[in-house]
Design a protein around this motif. Structure first.
Motif, PDB file in Angstrom:
ATOM      1  N   UNK A 113     -78.176  50.445  93.854  1.00  0.00           N
ATOM      2  CA  UNK A 113     -77.376  51.321  94.719  1.00  0.00           C
ATOM      3  C   UNK A 113     -78.170  52.565  95.125  1.00  0.00           C
ATOM      4  N   UNK A 114     -78.963  53.086  94.204  1.00  0.00           N
ATOM      5  CA  UNK A 114     -79.782  54.281  94.488  1.00  0.00           C
ATOM      6  C   UNK A 114     -80.822  53.994  95.566  1.00  0.00           C
ATOM      7  N   UNK A 115     -81.398  52.815  95.544  1.00  0.00           N
ATOM      8  CA  UNK A 115     -82.476  52.484  96.476  1.00  0.00           C
ATOM      9  C   UNK A 115     -81.972  52.100  97.863  1.00  0.00           C
ATOM     10  N   UNK A 119     -76.268  58.318  98.704  1.00  0.00           N
ATOM     11  CA  UNK A 119     -75.860  59.024  97.488  1.00  0.00           C
ATOM     12  C   UNK A 119     -74.360  59.281  97.482  1.00  0.00           C
ATOM     13  N   UNK A 120     -73.747  59.352  98.671  1.00  0.00           N
ATOM     14  CA  UNK A 120     -72.297  59.545  98.761  1.00  0.00           C
ATOM     15  C   UNK A 120     -71.547  58.316  98.260  1.00  0.00           C
ATOM     16  N   UNK A 121     -72.221  57.180  98.236  1.00  0.00           N
ATOM     17  CA  UNK A 121     -71.635  55.969  97.668  1.00  0.00           C
ATOM     18  C   UNK A 121     -71.881  55.910  96.170  1.00  0.00           C
ATOM     19  N   UNK A 122     -73.113  56.240  95.779  1.00  0.00           N
ATOM     20  CA  UNK A 122     -73.527  56.092  94.383  1.00  0.00           C
ATOM     21  C   UNK A 122     -72.812  57.052  93.434  1.00  0.00           C
ATOM     22  N   UNK A 123     -72.874  58.356  93.718  1.00  0.00           N
ATOM     23  CA  UNK A 123     -72.418  59.337  92.735  1.00  0.00           C
ATOM     24  C   UNK A 123     -70.917  59.376  92.514  1.00  0.00           C
ATOM     25  N   UNK A 124     -70.069  59.225  93.535  1.00  0.00           N
ATOM     26  CA  UNK A 124     -68.631  59.114  93.232  1.00  0.00           C
ATOM     27  C   UNK A 124     -68.307  57.919  92.338  1.00  0.00           C
ATOM     28  N   UNK A 125     -69.010  56.795  92.581  1.00  0.00           N
ATOM     29  CA  UNK A 125     -68.779  55.613  91.745  1.00  0.00           C
ATOM     30  C   UNK A 125     -69.192  55.887  90.305  1.00  0.00           C
ATOM     31  N   UNK A 126     -70.339  56.552  90.114  1.00  0.00           N
ATOM     32  CA  UNK A 126     -70.805  56.839  88.754  1.00  0.00           C
ATOM     33  C   UNK A 126     -69.920  57.874  88.067  1.00  0.00           C
ATOM     34  N   UNK A 348     -74.719  55.678  80.182  1.00  0.00           N
ATOM     35  CA  UNK A 348     -76.086  56.191  80.056  1.00  0.00           C
ATOM     36  C   UNK A 348     -77.057  55.398  80.921  1.00  0.00           C
ATOM     37  N   UNK A 349     -76.911  54.078  80.951  1.00  0.00           N
ATOM     38  CA  UNK A 349     -77.745  53.242  81.824  1.00  0.00           C
ATOM     39  C   UNK A 349     -77.594  53.679  83.278  1.00  0.00           C
ATOM     40  N   UNK A 350     -76.340  53.779  83.726  1.00  0.00           N
ATOM     41  CA  UNK A 350     -76.075  54.041  85.134  1.00  0.00           C
ATOM     42  C   UNK A 350     -76.602  55.399  85.577  1.00  0.00           C
ATOM     43  N   UNK A 351     -76.316  56.448  84.809  1.00  0.00           N
ATOM     44  CA  UNK A 351     -76.737  57.789  85.207  1.00  0.00           C
ATOM     45  C   UNK A 351     -78.244  57.951  85.119  1.00  0.00           C
ATOM     46  N   UNK A 352     -78.855  57.469  84.041  1.00  0.00           N
ATOM     47  CA  UNK A 352     -80.312  57.587  83.894  1.00  0.00           C
ATOM     48  C   UNK A 352     -81.036  56.841  85.004  1.00  0.00           C
ATOM     49  N   UNK A 353     -80.553  55.656  85.315  1.00  0.00           N
ATOM     50  CA  UNK A 353     -81.187  54.858  86.364  1.00  0.00           C
ATOM     51  C   UNK A 353     -80.997  55.500  87.733  1.00  0.00           C
ATOM     52  N   UNK A 354     -79.817  56.060  87.966  1.00  0.00           N
ATOM     53  CA  UNK A 354     -79.560  56.725  89.247  1.00  0.00           C
ATOM     54  C   UNK A 354     -80.463  57.936  89.451  1.00  0.00           C
ATOM     55  N   UNK A 355     -80.842  58.582  88.354  1.00  0.00           N
ATOM     56  CA  UNK A 355     -81.730  59.748  88.426  1.00  0.00           C
ATOM     57  C   UNK A 355     -83.207  59.362  88.353  1.00  0.00           C
ATOM     58  N   UNK A 405     -57.759  50.478  88.797  1.00  0.00           N
ATOM     59  CA  UNK A 405     -57.825  51.223  90.058  1.00  0.00           C
ATOM     60  C   UNK A 405     -59.261  51.473  90.504  1.00  0.00           C
ATOM     61  N   UNK A 406     -60.195  51.536  89.548  1.00  0.00           N
ATOM     62  CA  UNK A 406     -61.584  51.849  89.874  1.00  0.00           C
ATOM     63  C   UNK A 406     -62.403  50.616  90.251  1.00  0.00           C
ATOM     64  N   UNK A 407     -61.990  49.447  89.775  1.00  0.00           N
ATOM     65  CA  UNK A 407     -62.799  48.249  89.986  1.00  0.00           C
ATOM     66  C   UNK A 407     -62.955  47.819  91.445  1.00  0.00           C
ATOM     67  N   UNK A 408     -61.889  47.863  92.294  1.00  0.00           N
ATOM     68  CA  UNK A 408     -62.033  47.324  93.653  1.00  0.00           C
ATOM     69  C   UNK A 408     -63.195  47.894  94.461  1.00  0.00           C
ATOM     70  N   UNK A 409     -63.366  49.233  94.552  1.00  0.00           N
ATOM     71  CA  UNK A 409     -64.506  49.715  95.350  1.00  0.00           C
ATOM     72  C   UNK A 409     -65.858  49.299  94.770  1.00  0.00           C
ATOM     73  N   UNK A 410     -65.950  49.237  93.435  1.00  0.00           N
ATOM     74  CA  UNK A 410     -67.207  48.795  92.828  1.00  0.00           C
ATOM     75  C   UNK A 410     -67.468  47.326  93.126  1.00  0.00           C
ATOM     76  N   UNK A 411     -66.428  46.511  93.127  1.00  0.00           N
ATOM     77  CA  UNK A 411     -66.597  45.086  93.436  1.00  0.00           C
ATOM     78  C   UNK A 411     -67.051  44.886  94.877  1.00  0.00           C
ATOM     79  N   UNK A 412     -66.542  45.712  95.779  1.00  0.00           N
ATOM     80  CA  UNK A 412     -66.990  45.623  97.179  1.00  0.00           C
ATOM     81  C   UNK A 412     -68.488  45.917  97.268  1.00  0.00           C
ATOM     82  N   UNK A 413     -68.954  46.951  96.561  1.00  0.00           N
ATOM     83  CA  UNK A 413     -70.387  47.277  96.550  1.00  0.00           C
ATOM     84  C   UNK A 413     -71.219  46.137  95.968  1.00  0.00           C
ATOM     85  N   UNK A 414     -70.735  45.539  94.886  1.00  0.00           N
ATOM     86  CA  UNK A 414     -71.462  44.435  94.255  1.00  0.00           C
ATOM     87  C   UNK A 414     -71.597  43.258  95.210  1.00  0.00           C
TER      88      UNK A 414
END
Length: 455
Positions: A113-115, A119-126, A348-355, A405-414
């Motif tokens: 997602x970072x690549x 960032x407006x997509x990545x950070x709200x999700x994280x 920890x995986x998600x935030x470290x990788x995003x940074x 409630x959080x899963x649907x937008x993440x599933x769309x990204x996946x």
């Protein structure tokens, strides 16, 4: 680019490594995993062959899930059993897609997602992921302590501290390989719920009918329960964990550089599919029998509202015997000890990788300080939630709904990632069947969440 090209022949553009500065020596055949020791017993051999899929599936039955299934069975008996076979193909499609993203791209979901996305997509999700995981981890720590209280006459508020210290100690000090072995053995504790269901002596005819014939209940609580079941079986933290565990497995095989991990052979993807399938089947088997056990005991006895783990176990004892109480407690302890590291590790995986920082359980704390600091902070933040006076079971059910409630937008990204040939290569984008099942999972989550909000 041809993503089926052997990793060692990939162009130098992929020489950027998420493990900066590391110069590992590669095995003679990095694509070939070590065979299980022939001297091991049958159970050890089976556990050695299974990979991240089993751990992911077992961690999906965390205390949040167990509380959700117990509440469903207590409130509605066997009425929600049909959700277990229905969700299995949806869970399998989502988790296999996440595993494939990690294997093909050589990095986790947050890195992709970072690549490739804003960032407006990545950070709200994280941000949503970290909040949900922290609440979930805190509720799970409280559930472990409540289960221990069934066997040890010490206040739950005093037990949460040593439980937290134990979890942090083996998560920070243990190697990746040791942790995965511990996780696999902890997964076996969940089999206790199958034993508890058998001891409950359910009406197997009614169980079979409820499993095959979906039913509807007009009560708003029934809709909330369905959302909670979906939220706890198709959970956001599992998406990130699954993709990163695919990366960790390859690092353990000697592929510490990203360019060595890009692409996947058909045989590797086939093994990953069956690994995930077994893990998701195990998850749904436990999910199914927890509802059976609570439906056959608590609902039948008119105890339709569950507030604490101790209340649930104590209610089981006169209805199904002392062994049912003991099995419930053991299962809850094992589920929590497995799930809390997965929850905090996922954040920890998600935030470290995003940074773009070094990360991974295969790394030492000195080489990935941010990764381990996030684990510690997430665990301690979860610990602090246990002193706010919220019922552990209610907190667990609330986190399951929040995940729904959080899963649907993440599933769309996946799905966007999995069907992007620039990211996955044309030969590794999702096929029609995989897209159908993952798409149905997304629509089911969207419909359930919308219906809950409207109601």
């Amino acid at each position: 680019m041809n993503f089926s090209t052997p990793r060692t022949a990939l162009i130098p553009a992929f020489h950027t490594s998420i493990r900066t500065g590391e110069q590992p020596s590669l095995p003679d055949n990095p694509s070939k995993q070590a065979k299980p020791d022939s001297k091991r017993g049958p159970l050890r051999k089976i556990l050695a062959l299974l990979g991240p899929g089993l751990i992911t599936g077992a961690s999906d039955d965390d205390p949040s899930g167990i509380a959700t299934y117990m509440s469903a069975g207590a409130a509605f008996g066997y009425q929600t059993l049909w959700t277990a076979p229905l969700t299995f193909p949806l869970m399998l499609a989502v988790q296999y897609t996440c595993a494939k993203i990690g294997m093909v791209t050589g990095t986790g979901l947050a890195g992709v997602l970072r690549e490739h996305y804003s960032r407006w997509v990545l950070w709200p999700a994280l941000a949503a992921l970290v909040i949900a995981n922290t609440i979930n981890a805190g509720a799970d720590i409280g559930a472990i302590a409540a289960a221990l209280n069934l066997f040890v006459p010490i206040q739950v508020t005093l037990l949460v501290v040593p439980v937290t210290i134990l979890i942090l100690a083996f998560q920070i000090l243990g190697s990746y390989r040791l942790l995965t072995r511990i996780f696999k053995w902890l997964a076996l504790a969940l089999l206790a719920y199958i034993g508890a269901a058998i001891l409950a002596r359910p009406d197997w005819g009614a169980v079979l009918k409820a499993s095959l014939a979906p039913s509807w209940n007009p009560q708003p609580q029934y809709l909330m329960t369905l959302v909670a079941i979906l939220g706890t079986t198709i959970s956001p933290y599992l998406f990130f964990w699954q993709s990163n565990q695919a990366v960790e497995e390859e690092v353990e095989m000697g592929r510490s550089r990203r360019w060595q991990r890009v692409g996947a052979e058909p045989s590797e993807l086939k093994m990953a599919f069956w690994d995930v399938a077994i893990g998701m089947f195990f998850c749904n088997l436990v999910f199914y029998f927890v509802i059976v056990a609570s439906g056959a005991t608590l609902h039948r006895a008119g105890q339709t509202s569950i507030e604490t783990a101790a209340q649930a176990a104590s209610a089981l004892e006169p209805l199904a015997g002392p062994w049912a109480k003991a099995l419930f407690g053991v299962g809850l302890i094992g589920a929590g000890l497995l799930a809390v590291p997965v929850l905090t590790g996922s954040s920890a995986y998600a935030v470290s990788e995003a940074l773009g920082r070094p990360y991974g359980l295969s790394e030492k704390p000195a080489r990935a300080p941010l990764f381990y600091a996030l684990i510690v902070l997430g665990t301690l933040a979860g610990l602090s939630l246990n002193y706010l006076g919220v019922s552990p079971i209610r907190a667990l059910l609330l986190t399951a709904v929040l995940n729904g409630l959080l899963s649907p937008p993440l599933l769309v990204l996946i799905l966007c990632v999995a069907n992007n040939p620039k990211i996955m290569g044309r030969e590794h984008t999702n096929g029609p069947l995989l897209n159908l099942c993952a798409g149905l999972a997304t629509l089911a989550m969207l419909a359930a969440a919308a219906a809950l909000v409207l109601s």
